[in-house]
Design a protein around this motif. Structure first.
Motif, PDB file in Angstrom:
ATOM      1  N   ALA A 223      25.612 -20.650  96.458  1.00  0.00           N
ATOM      2  CA  ALA A 223      25.773 -22.036  96.188  1.00  0.00           C
ATOM      3  C   ALA A 223      25.218 -22.327  94.767  1.00  0.00           C
ATOM      4  O   ALA A 223      24.284 -22.373  94.459  1.00  0.00           O
ATOM      5  N   ALA A 224      26.051 -22.637  93.834  1.00  0.00           N
ATOM      6  CA  ALA A 224      25.627 -23.091  92.401  1.00  0.00           C
ATOM      7  C   ALA A 224      25.520 -24.516  92.363  1.00  0.00           C
ATOM      8  O   ALA A 224      24.444 -24.970  91.645  1.00  0.00           O
TER       9      ALA A 224
ATOM     10  N   GLY B 217      35.083 -37.771  99.493  1.00  0.00           N
ATOM     11  CA  GLY B 217      34.886 -36.317  99.949  1.00  0.00           C
ATOM     12  C   GLY B 217      33.520 -35.830  99.649  1.00  0.00           C
ATOM     13  O   GLY B 217      32.756 -36.365  99.263  1.00  0.00           O
ATOM     14  N   ARG B 218      33.590 -34.107  99.791  1.00  0.00           N
ATOM     15  CA  ARG B 218      32.531 -33.580  99.382  1.00  0.00           C
ATOM     16  C   ARG B 218      32.820 -32.333  98.691  1.00  0.00           C
ATOM     17  O   ARG B 218      34.139 -31.873  98.940  1.00  0.00           O
ATOM     18  N   ALA B 219      32.011 -31.813  97.604  1.00  0.00           N
ATOM     19  CA  ALA B 219      32.431 -30.765  97.000  1.00  0.00           C
ATOM     20  C   ALA B 219      31.286 -29.650  96.553  1.00  0.00           C
ATOM     21  O   ALA B 219      30.079 -30.205  96.702  1.00  0.00           O
ATOM     22  N   ALA B 220      31.716 -28.374  96.430  1.00  0.00           N
ATOM     23  CA  ALA B 220      30.717 -27.264  96.207  1.00  0.00           C
ATOM     24  C   ALA B 220      31.296 -26.493  95.174  1.00  0.00           C
ATOM     25  O   ALA B 220      32.701 -26.106  95.287  1.00  0.00           O
ATOM     26  N   LEU B 221      30.600 -25.798  94.348  1.00  0.00           N
ATOM     27  CA  LEU B 221      30.868 -24.567  93.611  1.00  0.00           C
ATOM     28  C   LEU B 221      30.029 -23.360  93.976  1.00  0.00           C
ATOM     29  O   LEU B 221      28.709 -23.551  93.931  1.00  0.00           O
ATOM     30  N   LEU B 222      30.999 -22.371  94.402  1.00  0.00           N
ATOM     31  CA  LEU B 222      30.080 -21.174  95.005  1.00  0.00           C
ATOM     32  C   LEU B 222      30.468 -19.982  94.154  1.00  0.00           C
ATOM     33  O   LEU B 222      31.406 -19.807  93.355  1.00  0.00           O
ATOM     34  N   ALA B 223      29.835 -18.751  94.603  1.00  0.00           N
ATOM     35  CA  ALA B 223      30.296 -17.603  94.214  1.00  0.00           C
ATOM     36  C   ALA B 223      30.382 -16.758  95.455  1.00  0.00           C
ATOM     37  O   ALA B 223      29.355 -16.823  96.405  1.00  0.00           O
TER      38      ALA B 223
ATOM     39  N   VAL C 239      28.968 -19.307 103.398  1.00  0.00           N
ATOM     40  CA  VAL C 239      28.901 -18.629 102.409  1.00  0.00           C
ATOM     41  C   VAL C 239      27.553 -17.880 102.203  1.00  0.00           C
ATOM     42  O   VAL C 239      27.500 -16.749 101.797  1.00  0.00           O
ATOM     43  N   GLN C 240      26.706 -18.550 102.248  1.00  0.00           N
ATOM     44  CA  GLN C 240      25.146 -18.054 102.005  1.00  0.00           C
ATOM     45  C   GLN C 240      24.665 -17.241 103.184  1.00  0.00           C
ATOM     46  O   GLN C 240      24.277 -16.164 103.041  1.00  0.00           O
ATOM     47  N   GLU C 241      25.165 -17.330 104.535  1.00  0.00           N
ATOM     48  CA  GLU C 241      25.010 -16.572 105.632  1.00  0.00           C
ATOM     49  C   GLU C 241      25.648 -15.371 105.343  1.00  0.00           C
ATOM     50  O   GLU C 241      25.148 -14.084 105.674  1.00  0.00           O
TER      51      GLU C 241
END
Length: 269
Positions: free
Chosen positions: A109-110, A119-125, A102-104
């Motif tokens: 990444a919020a 597990g693992r989680a992330a909130l993104l735009a 995403v960042q690339e």
């Protein structure tokens, strides 16, 4: 924002992992300000029941339809300075790898990625500002069960469907050789996403990045299937929400906290 905080309510242990539905939407969650008011609103409009979850604490609830988990609610918008909104979560084999992609590619990444056993989680735009989440690990419930009881579908309203499909395809590994990955096809002017042969999302062009109206800025719209669209619209109005657009088969509603969603009578996307 505290990046070590838990993002909006997320999947808990289930019988399948995100490896089985790689890149597909696997959960939806809502950030709100007032948990009790949110529970009352969605019970009145969608008939949802609720249960608490000890792992996440007092600010979180799980929405149930006929006993099946369908969505998560997190009353943390004010505490974490987050927007009140519905967010779809996509299954990924590696949250860390997905966030890096995403960042690339110009997204942000919020929150996260953070560890939330199992597990693992992330909130993104994405690079047009549309918010979405990712989840790596065991699913909250069986994916087929969730698909039958949960949202009818999700739709991305964005500036350029082709550009968005490239972004999400690379981030979520759509159309890759990974087992269980999603299929992407261009049908007319839309991009159609399928998982295990079932249409699970569409991407359409036309949203405006700088539009003052949030309903026409890039965003993921969650569509919930209901038996009576008009009744849901009237219930929303009676419980502090509003109707943004209403037709015979679907209506775009705003809840009492400001989050928008769609109710639809359509059986297919």
């Amino acid at each position: 924002m505290n990046h070590d905080a838990t993002p909006s309510s997320h999947p808990e242990p289930g019988v399948l992992s995100t490896h089985s539905v790689c890149g597909a939407p696997c959960w939806v969650s809502l950030t709100s300000r007032d948990l009790e008011a949110t529970e009352d609103f969605y019970h009145a409009v969608l008939g949802w029941d609720w249960r608490s979850t000890a792992k996440l604490g007092e600010h979180f609830r799980i929405a149930l339809v006929d006993g099946a988990p369908v969505a998560g609610i997190a009353a943390v918008a004010s505490m974490w300075q987050m927007a009140v909104a519905w967010t779809p979560y996509f299954a990924v084999p590696s949250a860390d790898a997905a966030v890096s992609r995403v960042q690339e590619r110009g997204g942000t990444a919020a929150v996260g990625p953070i560890s939330l056993p199992p597990g693992r989680a992330a909130l993104l735009a994405d690079r047009d500002g549309a918010t979405f989440g990712i989840w790596e690990g065991e699913l909250f419930t069986d994916w087929e069960t969730w698909r039958k009881a949960a949202p009818a579908f999700i739709r991305l309203h964005t500036r350029d469907a082709f550009d968005a499909a490239m972004f999400y395809g690379e981030v979520l590994e759509w159309a890759s050789d990974r087992p269980g990955c999603c299929e992407v096809r261009y049908e007319g002017e839309e991009v159609v996403l399928r998982s295990h042969g079932e249409v699970v999302a569409r991407i359409e062009s036309g949203a405006l990045e700088a539009a003052p109206d949030p309903t026409i800025r890039p965003h993921w719209q969650i569509h919930f299937r209901v038996a009576d669209v008009a009744a849901c619209a009237r219930a929303a109005e009676c419980h502090g929400g509003s109707v943004l657009r209403e037709g015979a088969e679907e209506a775009v509603l705003r809840d009492a906290d400001g989050a928008q969603f769609t109710v639809t009578s359509r059986r297919e996307i």
